[in-house]
Design an enzyme around this catalytic site. Structure first.
Site, PDB file in Angstrom:
ATOM      1  N   ASP A  80      40.356  46.063  -1.391  1.00 60.01           N
ATOM      2  CA  ASP A  80      41.614  45.269  -1.507  1.00 60.01           C
ATOM      3  C   ASP A  80      41.819  44.298  -2.666  1.00 60.01           C
ATOM      4  O   ASP A  80      41.001  44.549  -3.445  1.00 60.01           O
ATOM      5  CB  ASP A  80      42.017  44.572   0.043  1.00 60.01           C
ATOM      6  CG  ASP A  80      43.397  44.673   0.274  1.00 60.01           C
ATOM      7  OD1 ASP A  80      44.105  44.028  -0.341  1.00 60.01           O
ATOM      8  OD2 ASP A  80      43.829  45.025   1.357  1.00 60.01           O
ATOM      9  N   HIS A 111      41.958  46.051  -5.797  1.00 58.07           N
ATOM     10  CA  HIS A 111      43.576  46.172  -5.888  1.00 58.07           C
ATOM     11  C   HIS A 111      44.152  45.197  -6.913  1.00 58.07           C
ATOM     12  O   HIS A 111      45.404  44.724  -6.979  1.00 58.07           O
ATOM     13  CB  HIS A 111      44.267  45.866  -4.316  1.00 58.07           C
ATOM     14  CG  HIS A 111      44.014  46.938  -3.504  1.00 58.07           C
ATOM     15  ND1 HIS A 111      44.707  46.894  -2.532  1.00 58.07           N
ATOM     16  CD2 HIS A 111      43.256  48.280  -3.749  1.00 58.07           C
ATOM     17  CE1 HIS A 111      44.193  48.211  -1.881  1.00 58.07           C
ATOM     18  NE2 HIS A 111      43.589  48.875  -2.512  1.00 58.07           N
TER      19      HIS A 111
END
Length: 396
Positions: free
Chosen positions: A222, A245
């Site tokens: 993430d 991310h």
């Protein structure tokens, strides 16, 4: 941009003073060895109580205290190091590995594994934290009814925290959380989890001020670093991010009454193969939140899908999307010396609120390519200026 940048530096001066004085000699130190207190470094015996015993002694000491963890692997269940303490100078020196229970259901609904709450003047040096999250990730990927998962390490309602050389592996959920804290420095951290591990943010900061994150390597499934509501005076520098991310402000605006984010600097970051580079994301619904006074500078993108992105229609997996208009006001955001390669044709995307367009967006010396060709930029409801070499060409 002169005024916001000046304020950004001045606002950090008290924190830098704190970091200087924290290293000064403070007198005799009492050491509490967790093995002496009954911990076993065999990776099988539950050592939670010996760790808490060492903490209670250090917390109640009249003098600076050290909790020492010798080489070995120590199994710990959910462990809360609670204050307030009598002692404002406590050091954890970790030469071993702390490991969570292998059965993810033990901690799956516990919110966090290790937490420091209402403490001040705590320093952590070294150590590896192994969250053993792979079983929970597999459960989530299978579509079963799974626990949410536990954050590996959280600092909450705390001040004057220093973390150096810590490694976090395979967290069930977020690796490190800094929530409602003041004056926190994290340096030399290493965060590692699979690129497809769900919700495993590397370092998450929310409702905190005077946080510095330096010289760290973060690879996860993430956001490498996520910045939540109520974050002010945040300095991020010299970070290697990937997989992951990217570095994200948000998501913001999920709640109607929500604190904003301001005075954030992200300096000298390399993003390698990440989904995003520098990102601001907000929900498309009414909110009192805002983003202002942000500087992204000296970033290198290596095959990044969305190197520069503002998304005010954030909705993960396009499920239960609010489909309204974001109330989050975004202003005074500068992108300076951002260069490298995009994995998609649109390297710069500003998708802003129709009701509250982004304003004061500045591009300075941005050079992003797609497959060694010119990339594209897309602007929706965004206003600002460009200077120096800007490729793709500004869409303002």
């Amino acid at each position: 941009m002169v005024q916001p940048m000046t304020y950004r530096v001045l606002s950090l001066l008290p924190f830098l003073f704190f970091l200087h004085i924290q290293l000064l000699p403070t007198g005799a130190t009492t050491t509490y060895n967790v093995v002496t207190l009954g911990a076993k470094g065999d990776g099988k015996s539950d050592s939670t109580m010996p760790f808490l015993s060492a903490w209670d002694s250090a917390c109640g000491s009249d003098h600076p205290a050290t909790v020492y963890v010798p080489p070995g692997t120590y199994l710990l269940g959910k462990t809360m190091f609670s204050g307030p303490c009598k002692n404002g100078d406590i050091t954890f020196r970790i030469d071993g590995t702390l490991v969570a229970p292998s059965d993810y259901r033990v901690l799956g609904n516990a919110a966090n594994w290790l937490i420091f709450d209402r403490v001040s003047g705590v320093s952590i040096y070294g150590g590896t934290l192994d969250g053993q999250g792979t079983g929970l990730w597999a459960c989530k990927r299978s579509g079963q009814n799974c626990p949410t998962g536990a954050t590996t390490l959280e600092f909450s309602n705390s001040n004057n925290i220093f973390v150096s050389g810590l490694t976090s592996l395979n967290s069930q959920m977020f690796h490190i959380v800094i929530n409602n804290c003041n004056n926190v420095k994290v340096q030399g951290a290493k965060v590692s989890a699979s690129g497809n591990s769900p919700n495993t943010d590397g370092i998450h900061v929310s409702s905190s001020s005077g946080v510095m994150i330096l010289n760290s390597r973060i690879g996860t499934g993430d956001d490498c670093i996520s910045i939540g509501p109520g974050t002010t005076n945040l300095w991020i520098q010299n970070i290697a991010c990937g997989p992951g991310h990217g570095i994200s402000i948000g998501s913001l605006g999920k709640d109607l009454n929500e604190a904003g984010v301001q005075n954030v600097t992200v300096n000298t970051v390399t993003f390698t193969g990440t989904q995003n580079g520098v990102r601001i994301k907000t929900w498309a619904k009414p909110s009192s939140a805002f983003v202002r006074g942000v500087l992204f500078q000296h970033a290198t993108m290596v095959n990044v899908q969305n190197p520069i992105i503002i998304s005010q229609n954030y909705c993960p997996d396009n499920k239960n999307c609010p489909d309204q208009v974001s109330g989050v006001r975004i202003s005074d955001v500068t992108y300076q010396d951002i260069h490298g390669s995009s994995a998609t044709e649109v390297a710069v995307e500003f998708d802003c609120s129709k009701e509250y367009p982004c304003s004061g967006i500045t591009l300075e010396d941005v050079n992003l390519t797609y497959e060694n060709k010119a990339a594209e930029a897309s602007c929706v409801n965004a206003g600002g200026s460009a200077s120096g070499l800007v490729k793709p060409s500004s869409c303002f």
